[in-house]
Design an enzyme around this catalytic site. Structure first.
Site, mmCIF file in Angstrom:
data_model
loop_
_atom_site.group_PDB
_atom_site.id
_atom_site.type_symbol
_atom_site.label_atom_id
_atom_site.label_comp_id
_atom_site.label_asym_id
_atom_site.label_seq_id
_atom_site.Cartn_x
_atom_site.Cartn_y
_atom_site.Cartn_z
ATOM 1 N N ARG A 61 45.994 49.912 36.925
ATOM 2 C CA ARG A 61 45.639 48.640 37.560
ATOM 3 C C ARG A 61 45.759 47.467 36.589
ATOM 4 O O ARG A 61 44.950 46.540 36.600
ATOM 5 C CB ARG A 61 44.218 48.698 38.142
ATOM 6 N N SER A 120 38.723 47.956 46.960
ATOM 7 C CA SER A 120 38.149 48.759 45.889
ATOM 8 C C SER A 120 37.568 47.843 44.809
ATOM 9 O O SER A 120 38.274 47.032 44.224
ATOM 10 C CB SER A 120 39.223 49.672 45.304
ATOM 11 N N GLU A 175 37.589 46.071 39.272
ATOM 12 C CA GLU A 175 38.978 46.079 39.728
ATOM 13 C C GLU A 175 39.269 44.794 40.503
ATOM 14 O O GLU A 175 40.349 44.232 40.397
ATOM 15 C CB GLU A 175 39.264 47.300 40.604
#
Length: 299
Positions: free
Chosen positions: A166, A215, A285
């Protein structure tokens, strides 16, 4: 501000453009007419002015004090997907994951089905190495075309983006205007079946019909973030109208009137509880941008 051919709006509310439906305004919102318009604008813009690209706003907290500088949103001119050959697609930076995966299906290109499940645009996938269901952007990206903060247009190979989980090393202020994805040959029916499987799994496990940011925390090595949050007793935890989802504990929800300060503070509450319960420090995130309002504090 430099002259543009697209749309340049001062004090543009961003809450309607992000999934949480909360947050302040962009000092300036620029929707370029095409890549040249974007490049010319950035070249002429004072280098001291900050620039941020905005996709679908699905994995983003815009703080209540708004976003200084220029927020760039790629509209219809950048929402295109076209096959280049039997296994590659050229995708505009504003194209959604659904459009990319559906075009791949129609062209018989397998391996891009996972993009169906990510509520974002190609530009966001490239910047954040977006992924789901065992695959990520780094697995399928050949190269990306970007406009740097200086206005220079450059094509970067996937290996140049320093991909990790990520994360990429794409410079701040750079805007992804296109990407080439490569898959494998496949049968359209089988590709659709895999897309249906992913969509059903997502519908069953995630609060898709809520005001959410997707998320929230990255999965730490050897752990699932949702399991750590659940074990720390955070399922259903609230701060004002911000709540940890009871359906999937790695999702935060805006139940109606939550401010971005409420949502971000709830996330920090969760991080503190997880650290106390397990010793694991969760990493955000969700991207958090902008400045706090006079009535809230930024983390």
């Amino acid at each position: 501000m430099p002259a543009v051919r697209g749309r340049l709006t001062p004090h543009a509310p961003l809450a309607p453009l992000v999934w949480f439906k909360a947050g302040g305004a962009a000092e300036w919102l620029f929707e370029p007419a095409d890549a040249d318009d974007l490049s010319d604008f950035l070249r002429a813009l004072d280098p001291a002015v900050p620039v941020m690209a905005l996709g679908l706003g699905s994995n983003l907290i815009v703080r209540d004090g708004g976003v200084p500088g220029v927020t760039i949103r790629l509209g219809k001119p950048f929402a295109t997907v076209a096959p280049l050959d039997a296994v590659t697609l050229r995708c505009g930076g504003g194209a959604s994951g659904i459009l990319v995966s559906s075009t791949a299906r129609d062209a018989g290109v397998a391996g891009l089905e996972f993009l169906r499940s990510i509520p974002g645009t190609v530009g966001g996938f490239v910047r954040m190495n977006g992924g789901a269901y065992g695959r990520e952007t780094a697995d399928v990206l050949v190269e990306a075309e970007v406009v740097l903060r200086s206005g220079e247009r450059r094509t970067l190979a996937a290996r140049d983006l320093g991909y990790s989980y990520r994360h990429s090393t794409l410079p701040d202020g750079a805007v992804v205007i296109a990407a080439i994805f490569r898959g494998d040959r496949g049968e359209s029916a089988a590709i659709q079946a895999e897309m249906d499987r992913i969509a059903a799994a997502r519908e069953a496990s995630q609060p898709l019909r809520s005001k959410t940011g997707g998320s929230t925390f990255k999965n730490p090595d050897g752990h699932k973030a949702w399991a750590l949050v659940d074990a720390a007793g955070c399922r259903g935890l609230r701060r004002g109208d911000a709540q940890v989802s009871e359906k999937h504990t790695n999702f935060l929800l805006n139940l109606g009137a939550a401010t971005s300060a409420d949502i971000e503070a709830l996330g920090e509450d969760v991080r503190a509880r997880v650290k106390a319960a397990s010793g694991v420090e969760l990493e955000w995130e969700i991207q958090r941008v902008g400045v706090a309002s006079d009535h809230g504090e930024a983390a």
